[in-house]
Design an enzyme around this catalytic site. Structure first.
Site, short mmCIF file in Angstrom:
data_model
loop_
_atom_site.label_atom_id
_atom_site.label_comp_id
_atom_site.label_asym_id
_atom_site.label_seq_id
_atom_site.Cartn_x
_atom_site.Cartn_y
_atom_site.Cartn_z
N TRP A 43 0.77 -1.14 0.01
CA TRP A 43 0.15 0.01 0.03
C TRP A 43 0.77 1.15 0.12
O TRP A 43 0.13 2.42 0.06
CB TRP A 43 -1.02 -0.13 1.09
CG TRP A 43 -0.27 -0.43 2.49
CD1 TRP A 43 0.17 0.60 3.23
CD2 TRP A 43 -0.25 -1.75 3.00
NE1 TRP A 43 0.74 -0.35 4.44
CE2 TRP A 43 0.55 -1.70 4.07
CE3 TRP A 43 -0.66 -2.95 2.52
CZ2 TRP A 43 0.55 -2.93 5.14
CZ3 TRP A 43 -0.44 -3.96 3.42
CH2 TRP A 43 0.21 -3.72 4.55
N ARG A 44 2.21 0.93 0.06
CA ARG A 44 3.01 2.10 -0.30
C ARG A 44 3.40 2.55 -1.63
O ARG A 44 3.96 3.55 -1.95
CB ARG A 44 4.22 2.06 0.71
CG ARG A 44 4.19 2.08 2.16
CD ARG A 44 4.49 3.29 2.63
NE ARG A 44 4.37 3.50 4.25
CZ ARG A 44 5.19 3.01 4.92
NH1 ARG A 44 6.56 2.43 4.66
NH2 ARG A 44 5.10 3.11 6.35
N GLU A 101 -5.38 0.84 5.55
CA GLU A 101 -5.59 1.26 6.81
C GLU A 101 -6.74 0.71 7.83
O GLU A 101 -6.75 0.41 8.78
CB GLU A 101 -6.01 3.01 6.68
CG GLU A 101 -4.53 3.54 6.56
CD GLU A 101 -3.63 3.68 7.62
OE1 GLU A 101 -4.11 3.71 8.88
OE2 GLU A 101 -2.47 3.37 7.30
N GLN A 136 -6.20 -2.68 14.32
CA GLN A 136 -6.69 -3.92 15.42
C GLN A 136 -6.08 -5.19 14.76
O GLN A 136 -6.59 -6.27 15.31
CB GLN A 136 -8.25 -3.97 15.74
CG GLN A 136 -8.54 -2.68 16.63
CD GLN A 136 -9.94 -2.60 16.50
OE1 GLN A 136 -10.52 -2.48 15.42
NE2 GLN A 136 -10.51 -2.65 17.64
N THR A 137 -5.41 -5.26 13.58
CA THR A 137 -4.72 -6.53 13.17
C THR A 137 -3.30 -6.23 12.74
O THR A 137 -2.95 -5.11 12.26
CB THR A 137 -5.60 -6.95 11.67
OG1 THR A 137 -6.92 -6.95 12.27
CG2 THR A 137 -5.28 -8.02 11.13
N LEU A 180 -9.87 -12.07 8.96
CA LEU A 180 -9.01 -10.83 9.59
C LEU A 180 -9.71 -10.40 10.88
O LEU A 180 -9.22 -9.53 11.55
CB LEU A 180 -9.15 -9.73 8.49
CG LEU A 180 -8.28 -9.97 7.27
CD1 LEU A 180 -8.46 -8.95 6.21
CD2 LEU A 180 -6.69 -9.53 7.75
N TYR A 215 -12.75 -8.91 13.44
CA TYR A 215 -13.55 -7.48 13.60
C TYR A 215 -14.38 -7.07 12.26
O TYR A 215 -13.97 -6.30 11.50
CB TYR A 215 -12.59 -6.36 13.87
CG TYR A 215 -11.99 -6.57 15.25
CD1 TYR A 215 -12.16 -6.22 16.40
CD2 TYR A 215 -10.44 -7.19 15.32
CE1 TYR A 215 -11.78 -6.22 17.57
CE2 TYR A 215 -9.90 -7.39 16.40
CZ TYR A 215 -10.48 -6.87 17.67
OH TYR A 215 -9.74 -7.07 19.08
N CYS A 271 17.84 4.77 16.42
CA CYS A 271 16.80 5.72 16.40
C CYS A 271 17.35 6.89 15.85
O CYS A 271 18.24 7.62 16.44
CB CYS A 271 15.92 5.89 17.60
SG CYS A 271 14.75 7.02 17.35
N CYS A 310 15.27 12.80 22.30
CA CYS A 310 14.15 11.99 23.03
C CYS A 310 14.24 12.07 24.55
O CYS A 310 15.37 11.72 25.24
CB CYS A 310 14.41 10.57 22.54
SG CYS A 310 13.08 9.56 23.37
FE1 SF4 Z 1 13.85 6.72 19.49
FE2 SF4 Z 1 12.88 7.51 22.09
FE3 SF4 Z 1 11.69 5.66 20.97
FE4 SF4 Z 1 14.09 5.11 21.86
S1 SF4 Z 1 12.52 5.95 23.02
S2 SF4 Z 1 13.55 4.27 19.97
S3 SF4 Z 1 15.21 7.17 21.33
S4 SF4 Z 1 11.97 7.73 19.99
#
Ligand code: SF4
Length: 365
Positions: free
Chosen positions: A34-35, A47, A52-53, A90, A92, A212, A218
């Protein structure tokens, strides 16, 4: 008290977060059926399926569903039974019913074109505010924030947001921050990046923080325990119950009845009854099939199976049944004799398939 960054403060870090998220998305985005399209119908169907799946359950079902209903018009003109059959497995099933009803409204009121406006989308059956925003954003590039569980988790962690997972309060806070993050160009890609990040890196357990792209920004990571965000509701212990099911076979066919209830309404199932114990469920089943002119054969169950739905753990005992002394009432629109091989393409839930596997005589049909 909410000590998380105010929405105004989010504006200061928004440019760097956007760059990091979109750069990561360009490098790492998952290849999903779907991308590979901007077709709003395909994006909408994906979507709905993904609500829920799990991704792994949806993945093999997406293409066959679209082969059967390639566009809004074919879905709108299909019978409910056909759509439920294509949705089979699927879960629901209200989603499948609403999908068809929304397609009918799109054909009747929007000349078959999926509306671009989130407010118009939200008036269609099955479109809550998330679905309307997700379709508007992912399919039409509208600059509206859309948040599901993955986006909630990522942003709850990045901004150390208070609030319980799945609560309206947390969603409100997440949407306010997401709206500030959205760029003028590629807003849909930013939403998809947050969803992907939550799926692959910022997982509920053991998030992969070193991998990340927004780790330096974060707040939950800085506090040293990202899994604390968002706060989880205490889990309810599952309800355990027994289900007795009757297998009636005649001339190579097996009797199924149409379910009439809020859960699995309209789908085909073996005659069955629930109870607090196998004996209680069996007694109720005997009464129920007696109304169809059938009676249970004596003896132990011929098969057993297990099934889980949300917080219900169901132990299934399967009994054979036969025609009783009076004429069978197992006819009419809500009772049907299926060849076992026909179950594959019928509007039959997973629970019924499990009973068929555990309870039908081999070689029948
Ligand atoms: Fe990234 Fe923060 Fe999630 Fe860790 S907690 S994966 S740093 S968004």
């Amino acid at each position: 008290m909410d000590r998380s960054p105010r929405v105004a403060d989010v504006r200061d870090v928004a440019p760097v977060l956007r760059r990091a998220l979109l750069g990561w998305f360009d490098r790492e985005k998952r290849t999903l059926p779907w991308r590979e399209t901007h077709d709003p119908y395909r994006i909408w169907v994906s979507e709905v399926m993904l609500q829920q799946t799990t991704f792994s359950a949806v993945s093999p079902r997406f293409a066959p569903f679209l082969d059967r209903f390639p566009d809004v018009g074919s879905l709108a003109s299909a019978t409910e039974d056909d759509v439920l059959a294509a949705w089979s497995g699927l879960g629901y099933y209200a989603r499948a019913r609403n999908l068809r009803l929304a397609a009918r409204r799109i054909v009747g009121e929007h000349r078959g074109l999926i509306p671009r406006d989130p407010a118009a989308l939200e008036r269609l059956p099955g479109f809550g505010s998330y679905m309307a925003s997700a379709v508007a954003s992912l399919a039409f590039g509208a600059r509206v924030p859309a948040a599901e569980a993955n986006v909630d988790r990522v942003l709850a962690r990045v901004f150390a947001l208070p609030g319980v997972a799945g609560s309206g309060k947390l969603r409100e806070r997440v949407l306010a921050r997401a709206a500030t993050l959205l760029p003028a160009r590629r807003p849909g890609d930013l939403t998809a990046a947050l969803m992907d990040l939550g799926q692959t890196i910022c997982r509920p357990r053991r998030p992969l923080c070193p991998a990340c792209p927004i780790e330096p920004h974060c707040a939950a990571r800085r506090r040293g325990d990202p899994e604390r965000f968002p706060r989880q509701r205490p889990k309810r212990s599952p309800v355990r119950l027994s289900l007795a099911a009757a297998v009636v076979q005649r001339s190579g066919r097996v009797l199924l009845v149409r379910r009439r209830s809020t859960w699995l309404d309209g789908l085909w199932e073996f005659p069955s009854a629930e109870g607090a114990s196998v004996a209680a469920a069996r007694r109720r089943l005997a009464r129920r099939i007696g109304e169809l002119g059938l009676e249970l054969e004596s003896g132990a169950p011929v098969g057993t199976a297990r099934h889980s739905v949300v917080d219900r753990r169901i132990e299934i005992s399967i009994f054979r049944a036969r025609r009783g002394r009076r004429e069978t009432g197992a006819t009419g629109p809500d009772a049907r004799w299926f060849l076992p091989r026909e179950l594959d393409g019928a509007a039959v839930p997973t629970l019924t398939r499990k009973i068929a596997v555990a309870g039908l005589r081999p070689g029948c049909g």
